[in-house]
Design a protein around this motif. Structure first.
Motif, short mmCIF file in Angstrom:
data_model
loop_
_atom_site.label_atom_id
_atom_site.label_comp_id
_atom_site.label_asym_id
_atom_site.label_seq_id
_atom_site.Cartn_x
_atom_site.Cartn_y
_atom_site.Cartn_z
N PHE A 107 0.83 -1.20 0.00
CA PHE A 107 0.00 0.00 0.00
C PHE A 107 0.87 1.25 0.00
O PHE A 107 1.84 1.34 0.76
CB PHE A 107 -0.92 0.00 1.23
N TYR A 108 0.49 2.21 -0.85
CA TYR A 108 1.28 3.43 -0.98
C TYR A 108 0.34 4.64 -1.10
O TYR A 108 -0.45 4.73 -2.05
CB TYR A 108 2.17 3.35 -2.22
N GLY A 109 0.41 5.53 -0.12
CA GLY A 109 -0.40 6.74 -0.20
C GLY A 109 -0.90 7.21 1.14
O GLY A 109 -0.61 6.63 2.19
N SER A 110 -1.68 8.29 1.12
CA SER A 110 -2.37 8.85 2.28
C SER A 110 -1.40 9.27 3.39
O SER A 110 -0.21 9.47 3.17
CB SER A 110 -3.41 7.87 2.80
N THR A 111 -1.93 9.39 4.61
CA THR A 111 -1.15 9.85 5.76
C THR A 111 -0.69 8.65 6.60
O THR A 111 -1.27 7.57 6.51
CB THR A 111 -1.99 10.77 6.66
N PRO A 112 0.34 8.84 7.44
CA PRO A 112 0.79 7.73 8.29
C PRO A 112 -0.33 7.18 9.17
O PRO A 112 -0.40 5.95 9.36
CB PRO A 112 1.89 8.37 9.14
N GLU A 113 -1.19 8.04 9.69
CA GLU A 113 -2.28 7.60 10.56
C GLU A 113 -3.27 6.72 9.80
O GLU A 113 -3.70 5.67 10.31
CB GLU A 113 -3.01 8.80 11.16
N ILE A 114 -3.63 7.13 8.59
CA ILE A 114 -4.58 6.37 7.79
C ILE A 114 -3.98 5.04 7.35
O ILE A 114 -4.65 3.99 7.39
CB ILE A 114 -5.06 7.20 6.59
N VAL A 115 -2.73 5.05 6.95
CA VAL A 115 -2.07 3.81 6.53
C VAL A 115 -2.01 2.82 7.70
O VAL A 115 -2.22 1.61 7.53
CB VAL A 115 -0.66 4.10 5.97
N LYS A 116 -1.73 3.33 8.89
CA LYS A 116 -1.68 2.47 10.08
C LYS A 116 -3.04 1.84 10.36
O LYS A 116 -3.15 0.62 10.59
CB LYS A 116 -1.22 3.27 11.29
N MET A 117 -4.10 2.67 10.33
CA MET A 117 -5.45 2.15 10.58
C MET A 117 -5.90 1.22 9.46
O MET A 117 -6.61 0.24 9.70
CB MET A 117 -6.44 3.31 10.73
N LEU A 118 -5.47 1.51 8.25
CA LEU A 118 -5.77 0.65 7.10
C LEU A 118 -5.25 -0.77 7.35
O LEU A 118 -5.98 -1.75 7.19
CB LEU A 118 -5.13 1.23 5.84
N GLU A 119 -4.00 -0.86 7.76
CA GLU A 119 -3.41 -2.17 8.04
C GLU A 119 -4.14 -2.89 9.17
O GLU A 119 -4.45 -4.08 9.08
CB GLU A 119 -1.94 -2.00 8.42
N ILE A 120 -4.42 -2.15 10.25
CA ILE A 120 -5.09 -2.75 11.41
C ILE A 120 -6.46 -3.31 11.02
O ILE A 120 -6.80 -4.45 11.35
CB ILE A 120 -5.23 -1.72 12.54
N ASN A 121 -7.24 -2.50 10.32
CA ASN A 121 -8.60 -2.91 9.95
C ASN A 121 -8.61 -4.06 8.94
O ASN A 121 -9.47 -4.95 9.00
CB ASN A 121 -9.38 -1.72 9.41
N LEU A 122 -7.65 -4.03 8.02
CA LEU A 122 -7.60 -5.11 7.03
C LEU A 122 -7.23 -6.43 7.67
O LEU A 122 -7.75 -7.49 7.29
CB LEU A 122 -6.59 -4.76 5.92
N ARG A 123 -6.35 -6.40 8.62
CA ARG A 123 -5.94 -7.64 9.30
C ARG A 123 -7.09 -8.23 10.12
O ARG A 123 -7.15 -9.44 10.34
CB ARG A 123 -4.72 -7.39 10.17
N LYS A 124 -8.01 -7.37 10.56
CA LYS A 124 -9.19 -7.85 11.28
C LYS A 124 -10.18 -8.50 10.31
O LYS A 124 -10.76 -9.54 10.61
CB LYS A 124 -9.87 -6.70 12.01
N LYS A 125 -10.37 -7.86 9.15
CA LYS A 125 -11.35 -8.35 8.18
C LYS A 125 -10.83 -9.55 7.39
O LYS A 125 -11.60 -10.44 7.02
CB LYS A 125 -11.74 -7.23 7.22
N PHE A 126 -9.54 -9.51 7.10
CA PHE A 126 -8.92 -10.57 6.29
C PHE A 126 -7.67 -11.07 7.02
O PHE A 126 -6.55 -10.66 6.70
CB PHE A 126 -8.55 -10.02 4.90
#
Length: 251
Positions: A107-126
């Protein structure tokens, strides 16, 4: 490249969600590189006023019709097989498939906070999704970002998919600049999906999505976008009306 239909100078793939996923899976399994654009009404407007952007969209492996208005336009032209392929729906299907086929993601883009939450939420869903890299770049032009060390970083990780969330048209220009320097990864411009997955922006209810009203829901959450985006909305309404009138006269 798949059969396409045009909205003035911009072409879209004649596809639907399941067909697009199938084509993508076959490409990844063959280790063929390429790039995918997920284009909506706004992107259509910009590309029809920017020849270089139109060229990038037209030369993609797939340019997906993101939004019911694009689907409606295709149907008026007679392409009844075309169905809306929203960025988030496409992303979800790819993630589901990736758990079965062990595809890897960067994943490449957005802010550090969003990228961090993106990873956390994706690992929960998948839970078994393989994320091999996630980078939030500094605020620079597409060319400056393409000239950075990100290419070496991606090639070292060797992901099957590189999801780029820099916003259109910047993300597509960035993809175009690096596509020939990347190994066998498929590059995908994904727009707001980073924000959706990080929980920053909520998605419209399904009934609004199915009736072409997602724009209204987005405006309700981000009213600052109304002033700068209403021209895209009016532009496409005019396109639809003129196309319907032309078809009516032919019949």
């Amino acid at each position: 490249m798949q059969h396409r239909f045009y909205i003035d100078d911009v072409s879209f793939s004649c596809t639907c969600l399941s067909d697009a996923i199938g084509q993508l899976s076959r490409k990844v399994d063959k280790k063929e590189k390429g790039y995918i654009c997920v284009s909506n009404v706004r992107a259509t407007y910009i590309a029809n006023h920017d020849k270089e952007y139109a060229r990038v969209l037209n030369n993609s492996f797939l340019t997906l019709p993101d939004g019911k208005p694009i689907e409606w336009y295709a149907h008026i032209l007679g392409h009844k097989n075309v169905k809306k392929c929203s960025g988030q729906d496409f992303f979800y299907k790819v993630c589901e498939l990736s758990e079965k086929k062990n595809y890897t993601h960067f994943f490449y883009g957005s802010t550090p906070e969003i990228v961090k939450m993106l990873e956390i939420n994706l690992r929960k869903k998948f839970p078994s999704l393989k994320i091999v890299g996630a980078v939030s770049p500094p605020y620079k032009s597409a060319k400056e970002l393409a000239d950075s060390d990100i290419i070496d970083c991606i090639n070292q990780c060797q992901p099957d998919f590189v999801w780029v969330g820099l916003g259109a048209p910047k993300q597509e220009f960035f993809i175009n600049l690096i596509k020939d320097k990347i190994g066998s990864s498929v590059l995908i411009g994904i727009g707001l999906v980073f924000d959706y997955e990080a929980g920053k922006v909520m998605r419209a209810p399904r009934w609004m999505q199915n009736n072409g009203l997602e724009w209204a829901f987005v405006w309700s959450q981000q009213p600052q976008k109304i002033k700068r985006s209403y021209k895209y909305f009016l532009y496409f309404i005019k396109k639809l009306v003129l196309r319907i009138y032309e078809q009516y006269r032919k019949n």
